[in-house]
Design an enzyme around this catalytic site. Sequence first.
Site, PDB file in Angstrom:
ATOM      1  N   GLU A 126     -10.158  -2.533  -4.196  1.00  0.00           N
ATOM      2  CA  GLU A 126      -9.737  -3.370  -3.062  1.00  0.00           C
ATOM      3  C   GLU A 126      -8.286  -3.110  -2.658  1.00  0.00           C
ATOM      4  O   GLU A 126      -7.959  -3.035  -1.467  1.00  0.00           O
ATOM      5  CB  GLU A 126      -9.912  -4.854  -3.437  1.00  0.00           C
ATOM      6  CG  GLU A 126      -9.536  -5.851  -2.369  1.00  0.00           C
ATOM      7  CD  GLU A 126     -10.446  -5.755  -1.140  1.00  0.00           C
ATOM      8  OE1 GLU A 126     -11.599  -6.175  -1.225  1.00  0.00           O
ATOM      9  OE2 GLU A 126      -9.982  -5.253  -0.099  1.00  0.00           O
ATOM     10  N   VAL A 129      -6.569  -0.162  -0.043  1.00  0.00           N
ATOM     11  CA  VAL A 129      -6.396  -0.219   1.418  1.00  0.00           C
ATOM     12  C   VAL A 129      -5.829  -1.581   1.811  1.00  0.00           C
ATOM     13  O   VAL A 129      -6.377  -2.619   1.439  1.00  0.00           O
ATOM     14  CB  VAL A 129      -7.740  -0.004   2.159  1.00  0.00           C
ATOM     15  CG1 VAL A 129      -7.535  -0.079   3.666  1.00  0.00           C
ATOM     16  CG2 VAL A 129      -8.366   1.324   1.777  1.00  0.00           C
ATOM     17  N   ILE A 133      -4.944  -7.583   1.778  1.00  0.00           N
ATOM     18  CA  ILE A 133      -6.049  -8.029   2.655  1.00  0.00           C
ATOM     19  C   ILE A 133      -7.393  -7.675   1.999  1.00  0.00           C
ATOM     20  O   ILE A 133      -7.623  -6.513   1.669  1.00  0.00           O
ATOM     21  CB  ILE A 133      -6.001  -7.340   4.041  1.00  0.00           C
ATOM     22  CG1 ILE A 133      -4.617  -7.462   4.657  1.00  0.00           C
ATOM     23  CG2 ILE A 133      -7.053  -7.935   4.964  1.00  0.00           C
ATOM     24  CD1 ILE A 133      -4.466  -6.687   5.965  1.00  0.00           C
ATOM     25  N   GLY A 184      10.159  -1.371  -2.017  1.00  0.00           N
ATOM     26  CA  GLY A 184       8.983  -1.028  -2.845  1.00  0.00           C
ATOM     27  C   GLY A 184       7.729  -0.779  -2.028  1.00  0.00           C
ATOM     28  O   GLY A 184       6.632  -0.744  -2.578  1.00  0.00           O
ATOM     29  N   ASP A 198      -0.946   8.767   4.057  1.00  0.00           N
ATOM     30  CA  ASP A 198      -1.373   7.539   3.358  1.00  0.00           C
ATOM     31  C   ASP A 198      -2.370   6.773   4.239  1.00  0.00           C
ATOM     32  O   ASP A 198      -3.415   6.316   3.756  1.00  0.00           O
ATOM     33  CB  ASP A 198      -0.130   6.674   3.047  1.00  0.00           C
ATOM     34  CG  ASP A 198      -0.494   5.349   2.413  1.00  0.00           C
ATOM     35  OD1 ASP A 198      -0.783   5.331   1.210  1.00  0.00           O
ATOM     36  OD2 ASP A 198      -0.514   4.323   3.130  1.00  0.00           O
ATOM     37  N   LYS A 202      -6.519   5.904   3.725  1.00  0.00           N
ATOM     38  CA  LYS A 202      -7.100   4.558   3.858  1.00  0.00           C
ATOM     39  C   LYS A 202      -8.189   4.543   4.935  1.00  0.00           C
ATOM     40  O   LYS A 202      -9.221   3.889   4.766  1.00  0.00           O
ATOM     41  CB  LYS A 202      -5.990   3.563   4.191  1.00  0.00           C
ATOM     42  CG  LYS A 202      -5.032   3.369   3.011  1.00  0.00           C
ATOM     43  CD  LYS A 202      -3.755   2.679   3.436  1.00  0.00           C
ATOM     44  CE  LYS A 202      -2.850   2.401   2.261  1.00  0.00           C
ATOM     45  NZ  LYS A 202      -1.505   1.967   2.670  1.00  0.00           N
TER      46      LYS A 202
HETATM   47  P1  NAP Z   1       5.609   2.780  -9.055  1.00  0.00           P
HETATM   48  O1  NAP Z   1       6.435   1.584  -8.754  1.00  0.00           O
HETATM   49  O2  NAP Z   1       6.206   4.129  -8.883  1.00  0.00           O
HETATM   50  O3  NAP Z   1       5.093   2.642 -10.574  1.00  0.00           O
HETATM   51  C1  NAP Z   1       4.365   3.637 -11.229  1.00  0.00           C
HETATM   52  C2  NAP Z   1       4.196   3.232 -12.689  1.00  0.00           C
HETATM   53  O4  NAP Z   1       3.308   4.132 -13.316  1.00  0.00           O
HETATM   54  C3  NAP Z   1       5.486   3.264 -13.484  1.00  0.00           C
HETATM   55  O5  NAP Z   1       5.496   2.217 -14.421  1.00  0.00           O
HETATM   56  C4  NAP Z   1       5.416   4.611 -14.211  1.00  0.00           C
HETATM   57  O6  NAP Z   1       6.052   4.602 -15.474  1.00  0.00           O
HETATM   58  C5  NAP Z   1       3.923   4.758 -14.424  1.00  0.00           C
HETATM   59  N1  NAP Z   1       3.502   6.161 -14.412  1.00  0.00           N
HETATM   60  C6  NAP Z   1       3.493   7.001 -13.354  1.00  0.00           C
HETATM   61  N2  NAP Z   1       3.022   8.219 -13.716  1.00  0.00           N
HETATM   62  C7  NAP Z   1       2.731   8.114 -15.028  1.00  0.00           C
HETATM   63  C8  NAP Z   1       2.233   9.036 -15.987  1.00  0.00           C
HETATM   64  N3  NAP Z   1       1.917  10.301 -15.662  1.00  0.00           N
HETATM   65  N4  NAP Z   1       2.048   8.601 -17.258  1.00  0.00           N
HETATM   66  C9  NAP Z   1       2.364   7.347 -17.596  1.00  0.00           C
HETATM   67  N5  NAP Z   1       2.856   6.411 -16.739  1.00  0.00           N
HETATM   68  C10 NAP Z   1       3.043   6.812 -15.485  1.00  0.00           C
HETATM   69  O7  NAP Z   1       4.267   2.760  -8.202  1.00  0.00           O
HETATM   70  P2  NAP Z   1       3.632   1.522  -7.417  1.00  0.00           P
HETATM   71  O8  NAP Z   1       4.341   1.317  -6.115  1.00  0.00           O
HETATM   72  O9  NAP Z   1       3.468   0.380  -8.335  1.00  0.00           O
HETATM   73  O10 NAP Z   1       2.217   2.135  -7.000  1.00  0.00           O
HETATM   74  C11 NAP Z   1       1.209   2.331  -7.966  1.00  0.00           C
HETATM   75  C12 NAP Z   1      -0.103   2.690  -7.256  1.00  0.00           C
HETATM   76  O11 NAP Z   1      -0.494   1.629  -6.399  1.00  0.00           O
HETATM   77  C13 NAP Z   1      -0.041   3.930  -6.378  1.00  0.00           C
HETATM   78  O12 NAP Z   1      -1.291   4.582  -6.406  1.00  0.00           O
HETATM   79  C14 NAP Z   1       0.202   3.345  -4.981  1.00  0.00           C
HETATM   80  O13 NAP Z   1      -0.232   4.205  -3.969  1.00  0.00           O
HETATM   81  C15 NAP Z   1      -0.655   2.105  -5.065  1.00  0.00           C
HETATM   82  N6  NAP Z   1      -0.260   1.033  -4.162  1.00  0.00           N
HETATM   83  C16 NAP Z   1       1.045   0.649  -4.093  1.00  0.00           C
HETATM   84  C17 NAP Z   1       1.392  -0.402  -3.259  1.00  0.00           C
HETATM   85  C18 NAP Z   1       2.818  -0.869  -3.152  1.00  0.00           C
HETATM   86  O14 NAP Z   1       3.074  -1.786  -2.367  1.00  0.00           O
HETATM   87  N7  NAP Z   1       3.754  -0.328  -3.897  1.00  0.00           N
HETATM   88  C19 NAP Z   1       0.409  -1.059  -2.501  1.00  0.00           C
HETATM   89  C20 NAP Z   1      -0.944  -0.631  -2.601  1.00  0.00           C
HETATM   90  C21 NAP Z   1      -1.260   0.422  -3.447  1.00  0.00           C
HETATM   91  P3  NAP Z   1       7.635   4.381 -15.639  1.00  0.00           P
HETATM   92  O15 NAP Z   1       7.855   2.928 -15.300  1.00  0.00           O
HETATM   93  O16 NAP Z   1       7.922   4.682 -17.073  1.00  0.00           O
HETATM   94  O17 NAP Z   1       8.287   5.305 -14.669  1.00  0.00           O
HETATM   95  N1  HSE Z   2       3.039   3.069   0.889  1.00  0.00           N
HETATM   96  C1  HSE Z   2       1.959   2.191   1.195  1.00  0.00           C
HETATM   97  C2  HSE Z   2       2.247   1.462   2.503  1.00  0.00           C
HETATM   98  C3  HSE Z   2       1.766   1.201   0.075  1.00  0.00           C
HETATM   99  O1  HSE Z   2       3.399   1.486   2.944  1.00  0.00           O
HETATM  100  O2  HSE Z   2       1.337   0.894   3.089  1.00  0.00           O
HETATM  101  C4  HSE Z   2       0.520   0.377   0.255  1.00  0.00           C
HETATM  102  O3  HSE Z   2      -0.625   1.168   0.163  1.00  0.00           O
END
Ligand code: NAP
Ligand code: HSE
Length: 426
Positions: A126, A129, A133, A184, A198, A202
């Site tokens: 969920e 994307v 939402i 973030g 990206d 989606k």
């Molecule tokens: P982030 O802040 O960069 O956090 C990534 C985390 O994963 C960190 O804790 C990192 O460890 C760990 N990590 C990354 N590669 C790793 C590896 N090879 N081995 C072990 N640990 C690893 O990323 P995020 O923004 O939370 O996003 C995470 C996922 O959610 C992504 O797929 C992103 O596209 C998706 N997403 C993000 C958002 C958003 O608003 N940010 C929204 C929807 C979806 P360290 O802490 O030690 O560096």
């Molecule tokens: N980088 C993505 C965005 C995070 O800005 O929408 C959520 O998927």
Amino acid sequence: MRIGLMGFGTVGSGVAHILHHYREDIAKQTGGDVHIARVLVRTLERPRGTLLDDAVWTTNADDIVAHPDIDLVIEVMGGLEETRALIERALRAGKPVVTANKDVVARYGAQLCAIALEHGCDLFYEASVAGGIPIIRALAHSYASDRITRLCGIVNGTTNYMLTRMAADGASYEAVLKEAQALGYAEADPSADVCGWDAARKMAILSTLAFHAEVQLDDVATEGIDRVTQADIAYGAKLGYTVKLLGTAARVGQRVTVSVQPTMVHHAHPLASVHGVFNAVYVYSEAIGAAMYVGAGAGSLPTAASVVADVIAAVRHNRLGVSGKTWSRELPLRTLLPEEEVRGKYFYLLSVADRVGVLAQITDLFARIGVSLQSVLQQSPQLDGPVDVILITHETHRAAHAQCLEALERLDAVEHVKSVYQVLDA
Ligand code: NAP
Ligand code: HSE
């Protein structure tokens, strides 16, 4: 239910927060305690707050995907091949997986869903994307009795935040990108956001669910916001439009077309009022008609809330013995609508010589190709300089639009075509 959390960044820390703060509510809904037993990170050196015990942290993925004490895996670490392999290992070990990773789902979703089905466990996504939402569940379940014909979506929070700030405050592209990163919202490599990839991932996920078609990433014609200028935004506003990075998907008979491109959205369209990091998906269907789903598209807690909702659903399925039976449906082979048959309206910003008869030449060019114009705006000329002319067409085939563009570029009076946009009217 012992959770193995892979990733403790923006989303992972939000997941820990929600599981901690709503622990009792979640236990009531699932009929048992749900807690984080292990967390995979890249480094153990970084401070991680006080919510979790020291013993949970690991840098070895086997401690999660191959460990018998882990009942369910949450993947919020990002990445592609290595991450896909870890998800696959977890599923083959019979562990349900919840992921927020649109990169993996867009490329390997069908394959991983089949593995989940084969091993009787759920793969939910969920949060992949539109962050907070609940659009995936809506498309997969709530439209089961209807037929979706078209989707328009603002599905990237970073670019919507950037375009909003550029339009409202005249802020520069570089400055607002830095802000989105600091908040973030942006991907680890922000070119995934600004180049439209990206959003394309989606849209591939949404249109696969909406049309029961196998839409692959390469099927999505993609353009980013890197060429959007302050002049485009200002001229658009003058004519009643706001620039949005829009995903558009349509089903025409048994064929589909999916694209992501900067679009002039008319102020009267509900999508024009979706600002900042907010996302929205506008769904057109035969029975319900038009419906819009709007909310925070990125950020720690909104995204984590979607992840935890998937966890609750997976735990319930596990208890009911129905794991792996939803969302894993057979998809017919995809058939793409040929490029030239896609229809749309277009906005052109031209720099033209300021001399007698130029406008007539341009409008004549459109008439000869058979494209009808909806509006024409000419700016006051600068002293002896070229003048900006903006044209908006009525709906036409993309092939006719391409012909107009080519002819405009060859026309002597046109110094250059500064910008071209798709147009979405109310
Ligand atoms: P982030 O802040 O960069 O956090 C990534 C985390 O994963 C960190 O804790 C990192 O460890 C760990 N990590 C990354 N590669 C790793 C590896 N090879 N081995 C072990 N640990 C690893 O990323 P995020 O923004 O939370 O996003 C995470 C996922 O959610 C992504 O797929 C992103 O596209 C998706 N997403 C993000 C958002 C958003 O608003 N940010 C929204 C929807 C979806 P360290 O802490 O030690 O560096
Ligand atoms: N980088 C993505 C965005 C995070 O800005 O929408 C959520 O998927």
